[in-house]
Write a protein that holds these residues in place. Structure first.
Motif, PDB file in Angstrom:
ATOM      1  N   GLY A 176      31.407  46.225  57.455  1.00  0.00           N
ATOM      2  CA  GLY A 176      31.217  46.409  56.025  1.00  0.00           C
ATOM      3  C   GLY A 176      29.792  46.204  55.565  1.00  0.00           C
ATOM      4  N   ALA A 177      28.908  45.753  56.468  1.00  0.00           N
ATOM      5  CA  ALA A 177      27.506  45.547  56.089  1.00  0.00           C
ATOM      6  C   ALA A 177      26.850  46.886  55.778  1.00  0.00           C
ATOM      7  CB  ALA A 177      26.749  44.837  57.211  1.00  0.00           C
ATOM      8  N   HIS A 178      25.897  46.848  54.869  1.00  0.00           N
ATOM      9  CA  HIS A 178      25.180  48.054  54.451  1.00  0.00           C
ATOM     10  C   HIS A 178      23.824  48.098  55.136  1.00  0.00           C
ATOM     11  CE1 HIS A 178      23.104  50.488  51.017  1.00  0.00           C
ATOM     12  NE2 HIS A 178      23.466  51.256  52.031  1.00  0.00           N
ATOM     13  N   LEU A 179      23.626  49.094  55.989  1.00  0.00           N
ATOM     14  CA  LEU A 179      22.330  49.290  56.629  1.00  0.00           C
ATOM     15  C   LEU A 179      21.458  50.178  55.750  1.00  0.00           C
ATOM     16  CD1 LEU A 179      23.232  50.011  60.374  1.00  0.00           C
ATOM     17  CD2 LEU A 179      22.747  47.814  59.291  1.00  0.00           C
ATOM     18  N   GLU A 180      20.185  49.847  55.659  1.00  0.00           N
ATOM     19  CA  GLU A 180      19.224  50.666  54.939  1.00  0.00           C
ATOM     20  C   GLU A 180      18.233  51.251  55.928  1.00  0.00           C
ATOM     21  OE1 GLU A 180      17.401  49.027  51.436  1.00  0.00           O
ATOM     22  OE2 GLU A 180      19.046  47.612  51.146  1.00  0.00           O
ATOM     23  N   GLN A 181      17.973  52.532  55.793  1.00  0.00           N
ATOM     24  CA  GLN A 181      17.031  53.176  56.700  1.00  0.00           C
ATOM     25  C   GLN A 181      15.659  52.514  56.615  1.00  0.00           C
ATOM     26  OE1 GLN A 181      15.962  57.332  55.923  1.00  0.00           O
ATOM     27  NE2 GLN A 181      16.089  57.777  58.105  1.00  0.00           N
ATOM     28  N   HIS A 182      15.046  52.320  57.783  1.00  0.00           N
ATOM     29  CA  HIS A 182      13.717  51.722  57.928  1.00  0.00           C
ATOM     30  C   HIS A 182      13.690  50.219  57.636  1.00  0.00           C
ATOM     31  CE1 HIS A 182      12.583  55.872  58.111  1.00  0.00           C
ATOM     32  NE2 HIS A 182      12.615  56.065  56.820  1.00  0.00           N
ATOM     33  N   ARG A 183      14.854  49.614  57.449  1.00  0.00           N
ATOM     34  CA  ARG A 183      14.926  48.169  57.227  1.00  0.00           C
ATOM     35  C   ARG A 183      15.599  47.516  58.432  1.00  0.00           C
ATOM     36  NH1 ARG A 183      11.933  45.816  53.733  1.00  0.00           N
ATOM     37  NH2 ARG A 183      13.528  44.239  53.332  1.00  0.00           N
ATOM     38  N   PRO A 184      15.287  46.218  58.718  1.00  0.00           N
ATOM     39  CA  PRO A 184      15.930  45.552  59.854  1.00  0.00           C
ATOM     40  C   PRO A 184      17.448  45.635  59.792  1.00  0.00           C
ATOM     41  CG  PRO A 184      14.119  44.218  59.024  1.00  0.00           C
ATOM     42  CD  PRO A 184      14.301  45.338  58.037  1.00  0.00           C
ATOM     43  N   GLY A 185      18.052  46.055  60.913  1.00  0.00           N
ATOM     44  CA  GLY A 185      19.502  46.207  60.953  1.00  0.00           C
ATOM     45  C   GLY A 185      20.195  45.233  61.884  1.00  0.00           C
ATOM     46  N   TRP A 186      19.515  44.838  62.967  1.00  0.00           N
ATOM     47  CA  TRP A 186      20.089  43.888  63.913  1.00  0.00           C
ATOM     48  C   TRP A 186      18.952  43.262  64.714  1.00  0.00           C
ATOM     49  CZ3 TRP A 186      20.483  49.160  64.266  1.00  0.00           C
ATOM     50  CH2 TRP A 186      19.874  49.763  65.366  1.00  0.00           C
ATOM     51  N   THR A 187      19.301  42.275  65.528  1.00  0.00           N
ATOM     52  CA  THR A 187      18.284  41.501  66.232  1.00  0.00           C
ATOM     53  C   THR A 187      18.599  41.401  67.722  1.00  0.00           C
ATOM     54  OG1 THR A 187      17.857  40.171  64.260  1.00  0.00           O
ATOM     55  CG2 THR A 187      17.126  39.248  66.356  1.00  0.00           C
ATOM     56  N   LEU A 188      17.567  41.551  68.537  1.00  0.00           N
ATOM     57  CA  LEU A 188      17.650  41.285  69.976  1.00  0.00           C
ATOM     58  C   LEU A 188      17.004  39.930  70.239  1.00  0.00           C
ATOM     59  CD1 LEU A 188      16.704  43.680  72.886  1.00  0.00           C
ATOM     60  CD2 LEU A 188      15.626  41.429  72.725  1.00  0.00           C
ATOM     61  N   ARG A 189      17.682  39.104  71.031  1.00  0.00           N
ATOM     62  CA  ARG A 189      17.118  37.793  71.385  1.00  0.00           C
ATOM     63  C   ARG A 189      16.898  37.714  72.890  1.00  0.00           C
ATOM     64  NH1 ARG A 189      18.828  32.529  72.920  1.00  0.00           N
ATOM     65  NH2 ARG A 189      21.042  33.132  72.961  1.00  0.00           N
ATOM     66  N   ARG A 190      15.712  37.280  73.259  1.00  0.00           N
ATOM     67  CA  ARG A 190      15.392  36.961  74.650  1.00  0.00           C
ATOM     68  C   ARG A 190      14.975  35.499  74.682  1.00  0.00           C
ATOM     69  NH1 ARG A 190      11.790  39.935  79.246  1.00  0.00           N
ATOM     70  NH2 ARG A 190      11.384  38.076  80.512  1.00  0.00           N
ATOM     71  N   GLU A 191      15.918  34.640  75.066  1.00  0.00           N
ATOM     72  CA  GLU A 191      15.707  33.197  75.015  1.00  0.00           C
ATOM     73  C   GLU A 191      15.241  32.803  73.610  1.00  0.00           C
ATOM     74  OE1 GLU A 191      13.138  32.729  78.387  1.00  0.00           O
ATOM     75  OE2 GLU A 191      14.830  32.697  79.787  1.00  0.00           O
ATOM     76  N   GLU A 192      14.022  32.268  73.452  1.00  0.00           N
ATOM     77  CA  GLU A 192      13.597  31.860  72.108  1.00  0.00           C
ATOM     78  C   GLU A 192      12.910  32.985  71.348  1.00  0.00           C
ATOM     79  OE1 GLU A 192       9.901  31.459  74.504  1.00  0.00           O
ATOM     80  OE2 GLU A 192      12.065  31.157  74.820  1.00  0.00           O
ATOM     81  N   LYS A 193      12.690  34.138  71.991  1.00  0.00           N
ATOM     82  CA  LYS A 193      12.004  35.260  71.359  1.00  0.00           C
ATOM     83  C   LYS A 193      13.003  36.154  70.623  1.00  0.00           C
ATOM     84  CE  LYS A 193       7.971  34.274  73.266  1.00  0.00           C
ATOM     85  NZ  LYS A 193       6.814  33.815  72.467  1.00  0.00           N
ATOM     86  N   LEU A 194      12.616  36.632  69.427  1.00  0.00           N
ATOM     87  CA  LEU A 194      13.465  37.508  68.623  1.00  0.00           C
ATOM     88  C   LEU A 194      12.734  38.798  68.293  1.00  0.00           C
ATOM     89  CD1 LEU A 194      14.876  34.909  66.050  1.00  0.00           C
ATOM     90  CD2 LEU A 194      16.003  35.737  68.127  1.00  0.00           C
ATOM     91  N   ALA A 195      13.493  39.880  68.229  1.00  0.00           N
ATOM     92  CA  ALA A 195      12.936  41.171  67.820  1.00  0.00           C
ATOM     93  C   ALA A 195      13.940  41.868  66.924  1.00  0.00           C
ATOM     94  CB  ALA A 195      12.612  42.037  69.034  1.00  0.00           C
ATOM     95  N   ASP A 196      13.545  42.150  65.685  1.00  0.00           N
ATOM     96  CA  ASP A 196      14.390  42.904  64.763  1.00  0.00           C
ATOM     97  C   ASP A 196      14.168  44.393  64.973  1.00  0.00           C
ATOM     98  OD1 ASP A 196      15.409  40.619  63.574  1.00  0.00           O
ATOM     99  OD2 ASP A 196      13.824  40.546  62.059  1.00  0.00           O
ATOM    100  N   PHE A 197      15.266  45.155  64.936  1.00  0.00           N
ATOM    101  CA  PHE A 197      15.192  46.605  65.058  1.00  0.00           C
ATOM    102  C   PHE A 197      15.513  47.253  63.712  1.00  0.00           C
ATOM    103  CE2 PHE A 197      15.420  45.495  69.456  1.00  0.00           C
ATOM    104  CZ  PHE A 197      14.742  46.515  70.113  1.00  0.00           C
TER     105      PHE A 197
END
Length: 303
Positions: A176-197
């Motif tokens: 039900g979440a609303h995604l907006e184009q060109h805005r962060p939609g989800w996150t990848l985590r590598r141990e303590e490092k984060l990257a929003d896509f």
């Protein structure tokens, strides 16, 4: 009181139906309209008729009632789930007030059908990085594919997953979440490092890939098939895809990013890429000591 009077008036104007094997639209089944057969397998989330009628309800609530509102007033044993109506399941009553967008059972059904319809795209290579034909690509290395019925499957491309390497966790949005184009939609985590896509397009999340939540490495092993992340009901699709890349434009964009990465790597230490006779590593960040996580995210995921 006004609402109940309006429902009673609406039902009194509608005849009973007996249509054999043909399936009545939920608007007809609820007694809101006289006659309409379902031609979309009760997939109301992607039905143009349902969207048009819902818009009419929103514009003129004093004149038009929604099928969902009528069905919510029925006794519980008459509240058939839309998947029971369609024949997808033998028996299921709705316990979620017909809010299909954030229904866990609805997601399970959509997950099953999406998983069965993944398909295998044609893959091309750009200096060893895979890119799938006929997918739409956002410049931040996310992709979108139009599915039969109109839902959009979304994921992360091979370049970004090899770039960031080992994945500890995907943090995906709720149903039900609303995604907006060109805005962060989800996150990848590598141990303590984060990257929003960044989301490639606007839409409402109707399914998430639980296999990827359980086994994040699946996204790396099959980024364009079993490693998909989300399915969304799109908003403004025609407008959104004009800002995405496909075909030759996607190949040119990926080639530019590969060249940028090669220049960043050669500035510090040699690293084998397919273009220089080696195989592309599955964990570029982890194998090139001078590359900084924040720099990679800024350069490649924030166009």
């Amino acid at each position: 009181m006004e609402s109940k009077k309006m429902h009673a008036k609406t039902r009194s104007k509608v005849r009973a139906f007996a249509i054999g094997d043909e399936l009545p639209c939920v608007w007809m089944k609820a007694g809101v309209i006289n006659f309409k057969l379902c031609d979309n397998a009760y997939d109301c989330l992607t039905c143009s008729f349902d969207k048009a009628m819902s818009a009419r309800v929103a514009d003129h609530p004093e004149k038009q009632v929604s099928w969902r509102e009528v069905m919510r007033e029925k006794p519980y044993n008459q509240k058939e789930c839309r998947h029971m109506l369609s024949g997808r399941v033998a028996f299921r009553l709705c316990g979620n007030a017909y809010n299909c967008n954030n229904c866990e059972f609805d997601q399970m059904i959509e997950d099953r059908e999406l998983a069965a319809a993944v398909g295998v795209p044609t893959i091309r290579k750009v200096s060893g990085f895979a890119i799938a034909d006929d997918y739409y690509y956002h410049a931040g290395h996310t992709w979108a594919r139009v599915e039969p019925g109109g839902l959009i499957r979304i994921g992360v491309d091979d370049f970004a997953l090899r770039l960031l390497g080992y994945v500890t966790e995907f943090r995906l949005p709720r149903l039900g979440a609303h995604l907006e184009q060109h805005r962060p939609g989800w996150t990848l985590r590598r141990e303590e490092k984060l990257a929003d896509f960044l989301a490639p397009l606007e839409g409402i999340v109707v399914a998430v890939n639980h296999r990827v939540l359980d086994t994040p490495d699946l996204a790396k092993r099959a980024p364009y098939t079993e490693g998909w992340l989300l399915a969304v009901e799109p908003r403004n699709l025609k407008q959104n895809v004009q800002e995405l890349l496909i075909g030759d434009s996607a190949l040119s964009w990926l080639t530019d990013h590969v060249h940028k990465l090669e220049s960043m790597i050669s500035a510090g230490e040699p690293f084998p890429l397919a273009a220089t006779g080696g195989e592309v590593a599955e964990d570029i960040y982890g194998n090139v000591r001078h590359l900084q996580w924040d720099t990679l995210v800024k350069e490649f995921l924030r166009p």
